[in-house]
Scaffold this motif. Sequence first.
Motif, PDB file in Angstrom:
ATOM      1  N   ASP A  47     -38.569 -95.207 -75.487  1.00  0.00           N
ATOM      2  CA  ASP A  47     -38.801 -96.649 -75.413  1.00  0.00           C
ATOM      3  C   ASP A  47     -37.454 -97.363 -75.570  1.00  0.00           C
ATOM      4  OD1 ASP A  47     -39.528 -99.291 -75.706  1.00  0.00           O
ATOM      5  OD2 ASP A  47     -41.147 -98.904 -77.131  1.00  0.00           O
ATOM      6  N   ILE A  48     -37.024 -98.109 -74.554  1.00  0.00           N
ATOM      7  CA  ILE A  48     -35.745 -98.840 -74.634  1.00  0.00           C
ATOM      8  C   ILE A  48     -35.980-100.344 -74.589  1.00  0.00           C
ATOM      9  CG2 ILE A  48     -34.346 -96.973 -73.687  1.00  0.00           C
ATOM     10  CD1 ILE A  48     -34.460 -98.445 -70.968  1.00  0.00           C
ATOM     11  N   SER A  49     -37.207-100.781 -74.920  1.00  0.00           N
ATOM     12  CA  SER A  49     -37.489-102.211 -74.966  1.00  0.00           C
ATOM     13  C   SER A  49     -36.783-102.844 -76.167  1.00  0.00           C
ATOM     14  CB  SER A  49     -39.001-102.451 -75.032  1.00  0.00           C
ATOM     15  OG  SER A  49     -39.541-101.844 -76.194  1.00  0.00           O
ATOM     16  N   GLN A  50     -36.700-104.172 -76.192  1.00  0.00           N
ATOM     17  CA  GLN A  50     -35.882-104.854 -77.193  1.00  0.00           C
ATOM     18  C   GLN A  50     -36.405-104.708 -78.613  1.00  0.00           C
ATOM     19  OE1 GLN A  50     -34.215-108.727 -76.181  1.00  0.00           O
ATOM     20  NE2 GLN A  50     -34.892-108.443 -74.069  1.00  0.00           N
ATOM     21  N   ASN A  72     -31.445 -89.963 -82.638  1.00  0.00           N
ATOM     22  CA  ASN A  72     -31.175 -88.845 -83.543  1.00  0.00           C
ATOM     23  C   ASN A  72     -32.333 -87.848 -83.546  1.00  0.00           C
ATOM     24  OD1 ASN A  72     -29.529 -87.738 -85.982  1.00  0.00           O
ATOM     25  ND2 ASN A  72     -31.591 -87.934 -86.780  1.00  0.00           N
ATOM     26  N   MET A  73     -33.554 -88.365 -83.541  1.00  0.00           N
ATOM     27  CA  MET A  73     -34.725 -87.484 -83.527  1.00  0.00           C
ATOM     28  C   MET A  73     -34.786 -86.681 -82.235  1.00  0.00           C
ATOM     29  SD  MET A  73     -38.735 -88.458 -84.106  1.00  0.00           S
ATOM     30  CE  MET A  73     -38.497 -88.516 -85.884  1.00  0.00           C
ATOM     31  N   MET A  74     -34.509 -87.309 -81.111  1.00  0.00           N
ATOM     32  CA  MET A  74     -34.538 -86.609 -79.827  1.00  0.00           C
ATOM     33  C   MET A  74     -33.431 -85.564 -79.763  1.00  0.00           C
ATOM     34  SD  MET A  74     -35.408 -89.777 -77.221  1.00  0.00           S
ATOM     35  CE  MET A  74     -35.551 -88.754 -75.757  1.00  0.00           C
ATOM     36  N   HIS A  75     -32.254 -85.871 -80.327  1.00  0.00           N
ATOM     37  CA  HIS A  75     -31.174 -84.884 -80.405  1.00  0.00           C
ATOM     38  C   HIS A  75     -31.656 -83.631 -81.148  1.00  0.00           C
ATOM     39  CE1 HIS A  75     -27.852 -86.871 -78.530  1.00  0.00           C
ATOM     40  NE2 HIS A  75     -27.843 -87.899 -79.353  1.00  0.00           N
ATOM     41  N   GLU A  76     -32.290 -83.830 -82.304  1.00  0.00           N
ATOM     42  CA  GLU A  76     -32.734 -82.713 -83.124  1.00  0.00           C
ATOM     43  C   GLU A  76     -33.849 -81.928 -82.448  1.00  0.00           C
ATOM     44  OE1 GLU A  76     -33.809 -84.483 -86.840  1.00  0.00           O
ATOM     45  OE2 GLU A  76     -31.727 -84.582 -87.571  1.00  0.00           O
ATOM     46  N   VAL A  77     -34.746 -82.622 -81.775  1.00  0.00           N
ATOM     47  CA  VAL A  77     -35.843 -81.944 -81.084  1.00  0.00           C
ATOM     48  C   VAL A  77     -35.307 -81.060 -79.969  1.00  0.00           C
ATOM     49  CG1 VAL A  77     -37.818 -82.310 -79.544  1.00  0.00           C
ATOM     50  CG2 VAL A  77     -37.620 -83.625 -81.661  1.00  0.00           C
ATOM     51  N   VAL A  78     -34.414 -81.600 -79.147  1.00  0.00           N
ATOM     52  CA  VAL A  78     -33.851 -80.822 -78.037  1.00  0.00           C
ATOM     53  C   VAL A  78     -33.060 -79.629 -78.568  1.00  0.00           C
ATOM     54  CG1 VAL A  78     -32.168 -80.885 -76.145  1.00  0.00           C
ATOM     55  CG2 VAL A  78     -33.802 -82.756 -76.438  1.00  0.00           C
ATOM     56  N   ALA A  79     -32.302 -79.836 -79.659  1.00  0.00           N
ATOM     57  CA  ALA A  79     -31.497 -78.752 -80.226  1.00  0.00           C
ATOM     58  C   ALA A  79     -32.361 -77.635 -80.791  1.00  0.00           C
ATOM     59  CB  ALA A  79     -30.583 -79.298 -81.316  1.00  0.00           C
ATOM     60  N   CYS A  83     -34.455 -71.405 -75.705  1.00  0.00           N
ATOM     61  CA  CYS A  83     -33.962 -71.254 -74.331  1.00  0.00           C
ATOM     62  C   CYS A  83     -35.134 -70.914 -73.408  1.00  0.00           C
ATOM     63  CB  CYS A  83     -32.897 -70.169 -74.260  1.00  0.00           C
ATOM     64  SG  CYS A  83     -31.342 -70.595 -75.082  1.00  0.00           S
ATOM     65  N   GLY A  84     -35.061 -71.412 -72.206  1.00  0.00           N
ATOM     66  CA  GLY A  84     -36.155 -71.235 -71.262  1.00  0.00           C
ATOM     67  C   GLY A  84     -37.028 -72.469 -71.167  1.00  0.00           C
ATOM     68  N   THR A  85     -36.997 -73.320 -72.204  1.00  0.00           N
ATOM     69  CA  THR A  85     -37.731 -74.577 -72.177  1.00  0.00           C
ATOM     70  C   THR A  85     -37.044 -75.552 -71.223  1.00  0.00           C
ATOM     71  OG1 THR A  85     -38.323 -74.243 -74.497  1.00  0.00           O
ATOM     72  CG2 THR A  85     -38.680 -76.434 -73.590  1.00  0.00           C
ATOM     73  N   LYS A  86     -37.831 -76.327 -70.508  1.00  0.00           N
ATOM     74  CA  LYS A  86     -37.283 -77.324 -69.588  1.00  0.00           C
ATOM     75  C   LYS A  86     -37.562 -78.727 -70.113  1.00  0.00           C
ATOM     76  CE  LYS A  86     -37.436 -74.469 -65.431  1.00  0.00           C
ATOM     77  NZ  LYS A  86     -37.861 -74.388 -64.017  1.00  0.00           N
ATOM     78  N   VAL A  87     -36.589 -79.623 -69.929  1.00  0.00           N
ATOM     79  CA  VAL A  87     -36.674 -80.967 -70.496  1.00  0.00           C
ATOM     80  C   VAL A  87     -36.225 -81.993 -69.465  1.00  0.00           C
ATOM     81  CG1 VAL A  87     -35.706 -82.556 -72.213  1.00  0.00           C
ATOM     82  CG2 VAL A  87     -36.394 -80.264 -72.893  1.00  0.00           C
ATOM     83  N   SER A  88     -36.940 -83.107 -69.414  1.00  0.00           N
ATOM     84  CA  SER A  88     -36.523 -84.278 -68.664  1.00  0.00           C
ATOM     85  C   SER A  88     -36.561 -85.481 -69.595  1.00  0.00           C
ATOM     86  CB  SER A  88     -37.436 -84.521 -67.463  1.00  0.00           C
ATOM     87  OG  SER A  88     -37.099 -85.731 -66.812  1.00  0.00           O
ATOM     88  N   ILE A  89     -35.682 -86.440 -69.363  1.00  0.00           N
ATOM     89  CA  ILE A  89     -35.648 -87.659 -70.161  1.00  0.00           C
ATOM     90  C   ILE A  89     -36.172 -88.809 -69.319  1.00  0.00           C
ATOM     91  CG2 ILE A  89     -34.225 -89.239 -71.507  1.00  0.00           C
ATOM     92  CD1 ILE A  89     -34.392 -86.442 -72.684  1.00  0.00           C
ATOM     93  N   ILE A 113     -28.184 -82.944 -71.325  1.00  0.00           N
ATOM     94  CA  ILE A 113     -29.369 -83.580 -71.921  1.00  0.00           C
ATOM     95  C   ILE A 113     -28.986 -84.388 -73.149  1.00  0.00           C
ATOM     96  CG2 ILE A 113     -31.609 -83.144 -73.001  1.00  0.00           C
ATOM     97  CD1 ILE A 113     -31.798 -80.600 -71.292  1.00  0.00           C
ATOM     98  N   GLN A 114     -28.151 -83.809 -74.010  1.00  0.00           N
ATOM     99  CA  GLN A 114     -27.739 -84.516 -75.222  1.00  0.00           C
ATOM    100  C   GLN A 114     -26.907 -85.743 -74.878  1.00  0.00           C
ATOM    101  OE1 GLN A 114     -29.371 -83.868 -77.683  1.00  0.00           O
ATOM    102  NE2 GLN A 114     -28.939 -81.979 -78.760  1.00  0.00           N
ATOM    103  N   ASP A 115     -26.103 -85.657 -73.832  1.00  0.00           N
ATOM    104  CA  ASP A 115     -25.303 -86.804 -73.413  1.00  0.00           C
ATOM    105  C   ASP A 115     -26.198 -87.929 -72.890  1.00  0.00           C
ATOM    106  OD1 ASP A 115     -22.541 -87.904 -72.794  1.00  0.00           O
ATOM    107  OD2 ASP A 115     -23.447 -87.986 -70.799  1.00  0.00           O
ATOM    108  N   THR A 116     -27.260 -87.567 -72.189  1.00  0.00           N
ATOM    109  CA  THR A 116     -28.216 -88.568 -71.718  1.00  0.00           C
ATOM    110  C   THR A 116     -28.838 -89.309 -72.883  1.00  0.00           C
ATOM    111  OG1 THR A 116     -28.743 -87.229 -69.770  1.00  0.00           O
ATOM    112  CG2 THR A 116     -30.315 -88.928 -70.386  1.00  0.00           C
ATOM    113  N   ILE A 117     -29.247 -88.573 -73.902  1.00  0.00           N
ATOM    114  CA  ILE A 117     -29.862 -89.197 -75.084  1.00  0.00           C
ATOM    115  C   ILE A 117     -28.859 -90.090 -75.802  1.00  0.00           C
ATOM    116  CG2 ILE A 117     -30.909 -88.715 -77.333  1.00  0.00           C
ATOM    117  CD1 ILE A 117     -31.976 -86.094 -76.121  1.00  0.00           C
TER     118      ILE A 117
END
Length: 343
Positions: A47-50, A72-79, A83-89, A113-117
């Motif tokens: 969610d990127i709303s104001q 921060n939460m998304m960083h930790e979840v992705v980390a 391996c083998g899991t696929k992710v889209s943002i 992925i982390q750079d996107t987040i």
Amino acid sequence: MNTWLRRFIKHRDSALLGLALLFLLGAILRPTIPFKHNIYSYLLVADISQSMNASDMKLHGKTVSRLTYMQNMMHEVVASLPCGTKVSIGLFAGNSVAALYSPIEVCRNFAAIQDTIAHLDWRMAWSGNSRLRESLYVTAKVVRSMSEPAQVVYFTDGEEAPKLHAFNTKNLDEFQGGNDWILVGIGSEEGAAIPKLSEDNQVIGYWSNESFAMQPGIAQISESTLGVRDDNVATGEHDRYISKRASEYMESIVKEIDAKYIKGDSSYQVLQAMKAQKPARRDIAPLALDWILATLAGLCILGTYASRHPLRQIMQNLKLYRNEIKSRFFVKSDAVAHDNHFQ
């Protein structure tokens, strides 16, 4: 058979080294076999709303915005994903969701992925409104348009702006696709005022209570029943709209679409909920055998150092150690007793 066995025992070291070489050569070729297994693929919607700029979250002992906390939460979840899991943002603003790319393998594309987040920003939003119910239909379309199925994990405070009324509330009775989705509530129960920011990310005021009410005279068909917010800024603290995590509202939504809601109090809770999700699909995928061949090569090399009679060798070593201990301690004590006798 016995002849081959005798030859192997006689030339054991050479045979084991030869096998190790063959296994290593096989590992270099990276062979695979078809293997049916679960494939986990996720669309992480941010969610990127104001309202996500409201600062009512704690991170490392400091008060931060919901957006920073969510990142921060998304960083930790992705980390923490294997391996083998696929992710889209995906990005949520207005009444729609946009996926930045199709699901990609998390380990090979970890940095991307982390750079996107890390670069998520409220200025990426294409609309100032926030329509969570409306966006669910768009999210389902986005998932169906992907090259492969994906489970949805939606990070949001659940804020509807402007507020819903009877004529602009989307009916979810016929909604399809939300089975086993997760809505993660970001924000606090106490809430905070929503800062109004300039294009340079500077605070120029706070959203007023009037800005979250429907403008007078808005027709039902206006802007696809979304409505338009008043753009006024609060003139004082008592005029500021206090945004809170809409837990009750999101709990009612997940009941309608057969999804699950959890409070985003920790990334551990999010990961546990994701583990409970069904896999995106079950399909045949290649299973790598190189690590098995490399392990066998290592065992063959270790085998060249093993004794042909390990038990006998162990007993001989123990006997040697016992004799050495006797020679060091008992002989020394006898010599001391002998010296004392002559004194």
